[in-house]
Design an enzyme around this catalytic site. Structure first.
Site, PDB file in Angstrom:
ATOM      1  N   ASP A   1       0.870  -1.169   0.000  1.00  0.00           N
ATOM      2  CA  ASP A   1       0.000   0.000   0.000  1.00  0.00           C
ATOM      3  C   ASP A   1       0.919   1.234   0.000  1.00  0.00           C
ATOM      4  O   ASP A   1       2.150   1.126   0.114  1.00  0.00           O
ATOM      5  CB  ASP A   1      -0.957  -0.010   1.192  1.00  0.00           C
ATOM      6  CG  ASP A   1      -2.200   0.826   0.877  1.00  0.00           C
ATOM      7  OD1 ASP A   1      -2.147   1.661  -0.053  1.00  0.00           O
ATOM      8  OD2 ASP A   1      -3.224   0.663   1.565  1.00  0.00           O
TER       9      ASP A   1
HETATM   10  C1  NOJ Z   1      -4.078   3.803   0.007  1.00  0.00           C
HETATM   11  C2  NOJ Z   1      -5.235   2.876   0.184  1.00  0.00           C
HETATM   12  O1  NOJ Z   1      -5.149   2.232   1.435  1.00  0.00           O
HETATM   13  C3  NOJ Z   1      -5.345   1.822  -0.904  1.00  0.00           C
HETATM   14  O2  NOJ Z   1      -6.549   1.133  -0.737  1.00  0.00           O
HETATM   15  C4  NOJ Z   1      -5.245   2.435  -2.260  1.00  0.00           C
HETATM   16  O3  NOJ Z   1      -5.359   1.440  -3.236  1.00  0.00           O
HETATM   17  C5  NOJ Z   1      -3.921   3.169  -2.365  1.00  0.00           C
HETATM   18  N1  NOJ Z   1      -3.865   4.203  -1.362  1.00  0.00           N
HETATM   19  C6  NOJ Z   1      -3.710   3.778  -3.745  1.00  0.00           C
HETATM   20  O4  NOJ Z   1      -4.518   4.853  -3.956  1.00  0.00           O
END
Ligand code: NOJ
Length: 741
Positions: free
Chosen positions: A288
């Protein structure tokens, strides 16, 4: 093959394809992957393990200004938050024509509940309990995303959660592992296509996230610590990840949280023992957003470099936005801290996905303006969004026949949310435009006639401003019925949107209380992305319709449900508590040693100031008609280890509308080697019943459905007595029993 790749790469790939006549498709791809890998410098390899955001969307705390140059130098092989054919082509051209090897970029984006055509937010879709509809939503999303130049979505989010304080419950399928697993599979099928053929240019690579147990942050605070027993993890939290992987999802995103003291992004236990070994996952693991770097804050690494080592050794293939792999991996390999073999394994997984998507055959195969024009906002997509939005709505209360509304009744529509379009898209609206769509009040006017529908804002979505109350009450006085649209601002749900109180914000309910005093039928339409404490609204309103954030076609969907053009059939995928103090409250609770039904009045597992029962249980949802359950029977009283029992129940539509009912089947294992939940969902059927019609609904019980992690952590059922329940929600059920031999 279109000759768009640089000569060196092209010649290598052609040489491999000439040698490949005798091999299988799988080994053919592996050979092609290896042929590319052999051309790559260490730096270029690491570039394939790097994912940067473009500046088109902000979905995390850091940005990087130089991604074009990184692409050009082969330092960044993957981009997210860039879309449209024009922009992805522009970036792809830099990768293909200006980098040394010309390896195509992979484009990812958070296409969660729609790309341009936005469907209800995921928790709302889950309320449809209609896996075909949910698959269709993901299919349409994939088609629009792929037609806009994208290859990869960061969905489905399959995190189980029982805590409405956590803003991200809106992105998942609710509290239940069984329902969550069926929905996870449906979403993967929709994104990747039924045959998981990523070479089809109308599919996108699905990402199961967030691995793992991200949905259980302590106190519902986003990114917070997660701690749970292995048994709970295996029996409750793991099944939807497993289901999505078994459905063929080819990428997994690690979660921000720690589990048992180890941040997921550096956890070999999670990423190797569980993900690769237990679940057999063969695809690509991406972090993430900056979650490698965050291991420094977690306190398991002193520096980013150390955090990078933890991640790469745990099996993380791609670093989202953290710049850690890019900054440190090369030196770490050169110093012998990481073997190049490990890097090669990660790069192979990245390249493989690019091969499967056909990007080495034609890096521009997703870049076709004519296709983009044809598919984005296609009429069939808007129809699908309308259908799914109608199916997602849950009728929570309907007294005094407040609903359905009738044409000819004069209605006063109140609330800032009634006139909002942006809110209707919810969080993760991807590329959806809100200028393009109707608000609830516009849609009501179009349907019922502008002269029948008065609008006064009355109350804002938040804040203490009461200056609109008088005008709202004046409109309400002139109306036959009042429709108030209340709830949360879209930014109050989703990521980084945890709340410490789950009341309807601001003075919206205060206005509702004033309006209710007029004595006219009051209908409340709710827009929100989490279970709220609706005890005040339940008392004040005659009817309550949970509309979630219903998406691009939300205005029309709400209108059709309010006017009975569509009879609501949604059922809650998460328990709605009576108040925040009950949280976490979920239907698959344990009985405890002092359950409330014991005679002694004091020493029981209960509250002294409120009942244990929630306001609306899991699986709850009304219809304009009534369904009566009877005749729950079993084909046999005993289930053998290799046998099955057929259960059946009669469901009769006794009301005056045709309708859809979601028949739910639960079991309870009365005595186990470990304590067992008081109910567990094991199946459901979505049935249509004409008014007056009666149907026998069947369900097959097998021993596999009764399996769990036993005292010694082995997985399987245990012989003994069980209860079986059938009903229209998890509370109001018929009950019978059987024995597992
Ligand atoms: C953070 C989020 O937790 C995740 O779900 C997402 O895919 C990513 N950012 C990318 O935007």
């Amino acid at each position: 093959m279109k000759h768009t790749l640089p000569f060196l790469l092209l010649a290598t790939l052609l040489a491999v394809s000439c040698k490949q006549e005798l091999s299988t498709p799988e080994t053919r791809i592996d050979e092609r992957v290896d042929s590319v890998l052999r051309l790559m410098t260490l730096e270029e390899k690491i570039g394939q393990m790097v994912l940067y955001t473009s500046d088109w969307d902000v979905t995390g705390p850091t940005m990087r200004a130089t991604y074009l140059d990184d692409i050009r130098k082969g330092h960044c092989g993957n981009i997210f938050n860039a879309h449209t054919v024009a922009y992805t082509r522009q970036l792809q051209k830099v990768a293909v024509e200006e980098s040394r090897l010309g390896i195509p970029l992979l484009f990812g984006y958070d296409v969660i509940h729609g790309h341009k055509t936005i469907f209800p937010l995921s928790l709302g879709e889950a309320a449809s309990w209609d896996t075909a509809a949910i698959e269709l939503s993901a299919r349409v999303s994939a088609v629009e995303a792929a037609a806009s130049g994208l290859h990869w979505t960061f969905a489905p989010m399959v995190d189980i959660s029982v805590d409405p304080r956590w803003g991200r419950v809106s992105e998942g399928a609710g509290e239940d592992p069984f329902l969550g697993s069926r929905i996870a599979e449906a979403r993967v099928r929709g994104f990747q296509g039924r045959d998981n053929n990523l070479a089809d240019t109308l599919t996108v690579l699905a990402t199961v996230k967030h691995f793992a147990a991200y949905g259980a942050p302590q106190a519902g605070r986003d990114y917070n610590t997660v701690d749970m027993s292995e048994r709970v993890f295996f029996d409750t939290y793991l099944p939807p990840y497993q289901a999505a992987i078994e459905a063929g999802a080819m990428s997994v995103m690690t979660s921000f949280n720690e589990l048992d003291g180890v941040p997921a992004t550096g956890s070999s236990y999670l990423l190797k023992d569980i993900l690769r070994d237990k679940l057999g996952f063969k695809g690509l693991v991406v972090t993430d957003y900056t979650s490698i770097n965050e291991m420094v804050h977690h306190g398991v690494a002193a520096t980013d470099a150390e955090a990078g080592l933890l991640a790469v050794k745990a099996g993380v293939d791609m670093d989202m936005q953290g710049e850690v792999y890019f900054n440190y991996l090369k030196q770490q390999v050169e110093e012998g801290l990481v073997s190049e073999k490990l890097i090669d394994a990660a790069v192979r997984r990245v390249l493989k996905v690019k091969f499967l998507l056909g990007l080495f055959d034609d890096p521009y195969r997703y870049c076709d303006e004519a296709r983009e024009k044809r598919y984005v906002y296609a009429p069939a997509h808007l129809d699908a969004a309308l259908e799914v939005a109608r199916k997602s709505m849950v009728l929570l209360k309907n007294d005094r026949q407040a609903l359905p509304l009738r044409k000819g009744e004069k209605i006063a529509v109140l609330g800032e949310l009634a006139a909002s379009t942006r809110d209707m898209l919810g969080s993760w609206k991807a590329a959806g435009d809100w200028d393009f769509m109707q608000s609830t009040v516009d849609a009501l006017r179009e349907y019922a006639g502008a002269d029948q529908v008065m609008y006064a804002e009355g109350a804002k979505k938040q804040g203490e401003d009461r200056s609109g109350f008088a005008a709202a009450l004046a409109a309400a006085r002139k109306a036959d019925k009042i429709v108030m649209v209340i709830g949360e601002d879209w930014e109050w749900t989703g990521e980084a949107a945890s709340r410490t109180n789950i009341l309807v914000p601001g003075v919206q309910t205060e206005l509702l209380a004033e309006v209710a005093k007029l004595g006219k039928p009051v209908v409340v339409v709710l827009m929100n992305g989490r279970p709220l404490d609706l005890s005040r609204e339940h008392r004040l309103a005659d009817a309550l319709l949970e509309a979630w954030y219903p998406g691009t076609m939300g205005g029309k969907a709400i209108t059709q449900v309010l006017y009975g053009e569509y009879n609501p059939s949604g059922k809650l995928p998460m328990t709605f508590p009576l108040n925040l103090g009950q949280v976490p409250v979920y239907y698959y609770a344990k009985n405890t040693g002092r359950p409330v039904y014991l005679l002694n009045d004091k020493y029981k597992s209960k509250y002294i100031d409120a009942p244990n029962d929630p306001l609306y249980p899991f699986g709850f949802g009304l219809s304009y008609t009534q369904f009566v359950y009877s005749d729950l029977t079993l084909s046999a009283p005993e289930l053998t280890a290799s046998g099955r029992i057929e259960a059946s129940v009669r469901v009769t539509n006794t009301g005056s509308y045709d309708g859809v009912e979601i028949v739910q089947w639960y079991v309870r294992d009365l005595v186990g080697s470990v304590t067992r939940p008081v109910k567990e969902l094991k199946g459901f059927n979505r049935i249509e019943l004409k008014k007056g019609e009666s149907k026998i609904v069947e369900f097959t019980l097998t021993p596999e459905q009764l399996a769990f992690h036993r005292i010694d952590m082995s997985y399987g059922p245990e012989a003994g007595e069980f209860r079986l329940f059938a009903g229209g929600n998890s509370r109001d059920v018929l009950e019978t029993g059987f024995v597992l031999k």
